[in-house]
Write a protein that holds these residues in place. Structure first.
Motif, PDB file in Angstrom:
ATOM      1  N   LEU A  92       0.834  -1.195   0.000  1.00 46.05           N
ATOM      2  CA  LEU A  92       0.000   0.000   0.000  1.00 46.05           C
ATOM      3  C   LEU A  92       0.871   1.249   0.000  1.00 46.05           C
ATOM      4  O   LEU A  92       1.963   1.261   0.570  1.00 46.05           O
ATOM      5  CB  LEU A  92      -0.920   0.019   1.229  1.00 46.05           C
ATOM      6  CG  LEU A  92      -1.904  -1.145   1.345  1.00 46.05           C
ATOM      7  CD1 LEU A  92      -2.721  -1.020   2.631  1.00 46.05           C
ATOM      8  CD2 LEU A  92      -2.837  -1.195   0.148  1.00 46.05           C
ATOM      9  N   PHE A  93       0.397   2.257  -0.672  1.00 51.13           N
ATOM     10  CA  PHE A  93       1.118   3.533  -0.740  1.00 51.13           C
ATOM     11  C   PHE A  93       0.875   4.299   0.555  1.00 51.13           C
ATOM     12  O   PHE A  93      -0.266   4.570   0.928  1.00 51.13           O
ATOM     13  CB  PHE A  93       0.635   4.349  -1.936  1.00 51.13           C
ATOM     14  CG  PHE A  93       1.456   5.579  -2.195  1.00 51.13           C
ATOM     15  CD1 PHE A  93       2.673   5.492  -2.843  1.00 51.13           C
ATOM     16  CD2 PHE A  93       1.023   6.818  -1.772  1.00 51.13           C
ATOM     17  CE1 PHE A  93       3.433   6.610  -3.083  1.00 51.13           C
ATOM     18  CE2 PHE A  93       1.767   7.949  -2.007  1.00 51.13           C
ATOM     19  CZ  PHE A  93       2.982   7.835  -2.665  1.00 51.13           C
ATOM     20  N   ASN A  94       1.969   4.609   1.252  1.00 54.01           N
ATOM     21  CA  ASN A  94       1.873   5.288   2.547  1.00 54.01           C
ATOM     22  C   ASN A  94       1.740   6.791   2.311  1.00 54.01           C
ATOM     23  O   ASN A  94       2.722   7.542   2.284  1.00 54.01           O
ATOM     24  CB  ASN A  94       3.113   4.984   3.398  1.00 54.01           C
ATOM     25  CG  ASN A  94       2.864   5.298   4.856  1.00 54.01           C
ATOM     26  OD1 ASN A  94       2.073   6.169   5.176  1.00 54.01           O
ATOM     27  ND2 ASN A  94       3.542   4.589   5.734  1.00 54.01           N
ATOM     28  N   TYR A  95       0.514   7.240   2.128  1.00 57.36           N
ATOM     29  CA  TYR A  95       0.277   8.655   1.834  1.00 57.36           C
ATOM     30  C   TYR A  95       0.725   9.586   2.964  1.00 57.36           C
ATOM     31  O   TYR A  95       1.343  10.622   2.690  1.00 57.36           O
ATOM     32  CB  TYR A  95      -1.208   8.884   1.528  1.00 57.36           C
ATOM     33  CG  TYR A  95      -1.636   8.321   0.210  1.00 57.36           C
ATOM     34  CD1 TYR A  95      -1.413   9.017  -0.970  1.00 57.36           C
ATOM     35  CD2 TYR A  95      -2.258   7.079   0.130  1.00 57.36           C
ATOM     36  CE1 TYR A  95      -1.801   8.510  -2.195  1.00 57.36           C
ATOM     37  CE2 TYR A  95      -2.649   6.553  -1.089  1.00 57.36           C
ATOM     38  CZ  TYR A  95      -2.426   7.271  -2.250  1.00 57.36           C
ATOM     39  OH  TYR A  95      -2.803   6.751  -3.458  1.00 57.36           O
ATOM     40  N   PRO A  96       0.443   9.293   4.245  1.00 61.49           N
ATOM     41  CA  PRO A  96       0.863  10.253   5.288  1.00 61.49           C
ATOM     42  C   PRO A  96       2.369  10.471   5.319  1.00 61.49           C
ATOM     43  O   PRO A  96       2.832  11.616   5.434  1.00 61.49           O
ATOM     44  CB  PRO A  96       0.355   9.590   6.583  1.00 61.49           C
ATOM     45  CG  PRO A  96      -0.760   8.728   6.146  1.00 61.49           C
ATOM     46  CD  PRO A  96      -0.383   8.215   4.798  1.00 61.49           C
ATOM     47  N   TYR A  97       3.167   9.375   5.209  1.00 60.31           N
ATOM     48  CA  TYR A  97       4.617   9.543   5.253  1.00 60.31           C
ATOM     49  C   TYR A  97       5.130  10.317   4.041  1.00 60.31           C
ATOM     50  O   TYR A  97       6.015  11.170   4.164  1.00 60.31           O
ATOM     51  CB  TYR A  97       5.295   8.183   5.330  1.00 60.31           C
ATOM     52  CG  TYR A  97       5.239   7.552   6.703  1.00 60.31           C
ATOM     53  CD1 TYR A  97       4.611   8.212   7.761  1.00 60.31           C
ATOM     54  CD2 TYR A  97       5.795   6.311   6.954  1.00 60.31           C
ATOM     55  CE1 TYR A  97       4.542   7.651   9.020  1.00 60.31           C
ATOM     56  CE2 TYR A  97       5.740   5.728   8.227  1.00 60.31           C
ATOM     57  CZ  TYR A  97       5.105   6.414   9.257  1.00 60.31           C
ATOM     58  OH  TYR A  97       5.049   5.862  10.496  1.00 60.31           O
ATOM     59  N   TRP A  98       4.586  10.005   2.870  1.00 61.63           N
ATOM     60  CA  TRP A  98       5.040  10.704   1.671  1.00 61.63           C
ATOM     61  C   TRP A  98       4.652  12.187   1.717  1.00 61.63           C
ATOM     62  O   TRP A  98       5.422  13.061   1.298  1.00 61.63           O
ATOM     63  CB  TRP A  98       4.467  10.047   0.434  1.00 61.63           C
ATOM     64  CG  TRP A  98       5.241   8.840   0.009  1.00 61.63           C
ATOM     65  CD1 TRP A  98       4.975   7.540   0.311  1.00 61.63           C
ATOM     66  CD2 TRP A  98       6.432   8.824  -0.787  1.00 61.63           C
ATOM     67  NE1 TRP A  98       5.920   6.708  -0.243  1.00 61.63           N
ATOM     68  CE2 TRP A  98       6.830   7.471  -0.926  1.00 61.63           C
ATOM     69  CE3 TRP A  98       7.209   9.807  -1.381  1.00 61.63           C
ATOM     70  CZ2 TRP A  98       7.954   7.094  -1.639  1.00 61.63           C
ATOM     71  CZ3 TRP A  98       8.334   9.430  -2.097  1.00 61.63           C
ATOM     72  CH2 TRP A  98       8.694   8.084  -2.225  1.00 61.63           C
ATOM     73  N   ILE A  99       3.467  12.477   2.203  1.00 56.52           N
ATOM     74  CA  ILE A  99       3.056  13.884   2.310  1.00 56.52           C
ATOM     75  C   ILE A  99       3.929  14.609   3.324  1.00 56.52           C
ATOM     76  O   ILE A  99       4.371  15.748   3.099  1.00 56.52           O
ATOM     77  CB  ILE A  99       1.568  13.967   2.698  1.00 56.52           C
ATOM     78  CG1 ILE A  99       0.704  13.440   1.540  1.00 56.52           C
ATOM     79  CG2 ILE A  99       1.179  15.384   3.052  1.00 56.52           C
ATOM     80  CD1 ILE A  99      -0.766  13.381   1.872  1.00 56.52           C
TER      81      ILE A  99
END
Length: 326
Positions: free
Chosen positions: A171-178
């Motif tokens: 899964l794409f870790n949106y919070p960490y990338w943001i």
């Protein structure tokens, strides 16, 4: 013969009597269908009689009512215990013969181990500022057990281990990338705020040096062509290249000025005045370059040296401005 005649008369009398009796009998009214009557309570039912643990099962809720009533069916926030809500499908209200029908189908699942599981959900009726909850009769569904039953006091069957890893889709870790992108933007903003001016000045000096190297190479190529061909066209191209370069270097409109205006702009610089006057004499005086080869070569060489001198002067002024701003 007379006996036969009497029989025929007797039959005729019986036939006339039967016709008269049927004519006098009252006619019965045709059978009519009973009028539709609204339901006092909604009705709920499971579309299957049995279900397994974790298996999807559909529950249908219907309510026949008067068209004037405002009816609200349960949504995903309603209580469906012991079942879990998955999704729902509803149909628009349909009115026939003065009776409105509302219908909704819910997809549920259960993880409860009760043998018989019941569900009772309400329908909300809006009456002005008041609300009335009408509960449907409980609907039941049978739980189908797949594991064998164990007698009381008996040992449980041994568990089978399965340690094989199952594929898991990353899964794409949106919070960490943001958060990382915001951190990079913040760091870039701090760097730009601290060193942005210095970086811009360094970049301008780099472009200035690169443009100067390119001009010197282009000018040398035009000078070489002129020496080989002794063509006035090549001489004009060299002077035009020189004017355009100085206009970009100093940020002015030097390429649109006349020879006298250029000499005045550089405060009567001897190299510029000598080179441009020799060039004008060749171009506008109809004098062949072969007749004054040494003078034309000298004029173009003076322009080259002046351009190199102006580049060094502009670069030094830029360095002084940077030092003064610190």
């Amino acid at each position: 013969m007379q006996l036969r005649l009497l029989c025929w008369l007797w039959l005729l009398v019986l036939l006339l009597g039967a016709l008269g009796a049927s004519a006098q009998a009252p006619r019965q009214a045709p059978a009519t269908q009973p009028a539709a009557v609204p339901d006092s309570l909604p009705k709920g039912r499971f579309l299957r009689p049995s279900v397994r643990v974790g298996e999807l099962v559909e529950f249908e809720l219907t309510f026949r009512h008067e068209p004037a009533l405002n009816v609200v069916f349960p949504d995903s926030t309603a209580e469906f215990k012991p079942f879990e809500y998955v999704r729902r499908e509803y149909w628009p209200t349909r009115t026939t013969n003065g009776i409105s029908l509302d219908r909704c189908r819910y997809t549920l699942r259960t993880f409860s181990l009760d043998s018989v599981q019941q569900l009772q959900v309400p329908v909300t009726v809006l009456r002005g500022r008041d609300t009335v909850l009408l509960y449907a009769a409980p609907a039941a569904v049978q739980l189908v057990r797949t594991a064998p039953t164990v007698a009381p006091g008996a040992d449980l069957p041994p568990l089978r281990q399965d340690l094989r890893p199952l594929p898991v889709e990353p899964l794409f870790n949106y919070p960490y990338w943001i958060a990382g992108a915001l951190a990079l933007l913040a760091a870039a903003g701090v760097i730009w705020w601290t060193f942005g001016r210095n970086l811009r000045q360094r970049y301008r000096r780099y472009r200035m040096a690169r443009n100067h190297v390119y001009f010197m190479a282009q000018y040398a190529r035009h000078f070489e062509r002129f020496q080989l061909s002794r063509s006035l066209a090549n001489m004009e191209r060299s002077i035009t290249l020189w004017k355009n370069y100085l206009a970009r270097l100093e940020g002015n409109s030097l390429n649109t000025l006349t020879t006298r205006e250029i000499v005045a702009h550089y405060q009567g610089d001897s190299d510029v005045a000598t080179a441009l006057r020799l060039s004008d004499r060749m171009i506008y005086g109809n004098q062949l370059p072969d007749e004054a080869a040494e003078q034309t070569d000298h004029a173009l060489e003076l322009l080259r040296r002046f351009a190199d001198r102006r580049y060094k002067l502009v670069r030094t002024a830029s360095l002084r401005r940077q030092a003064a701003s610190k």
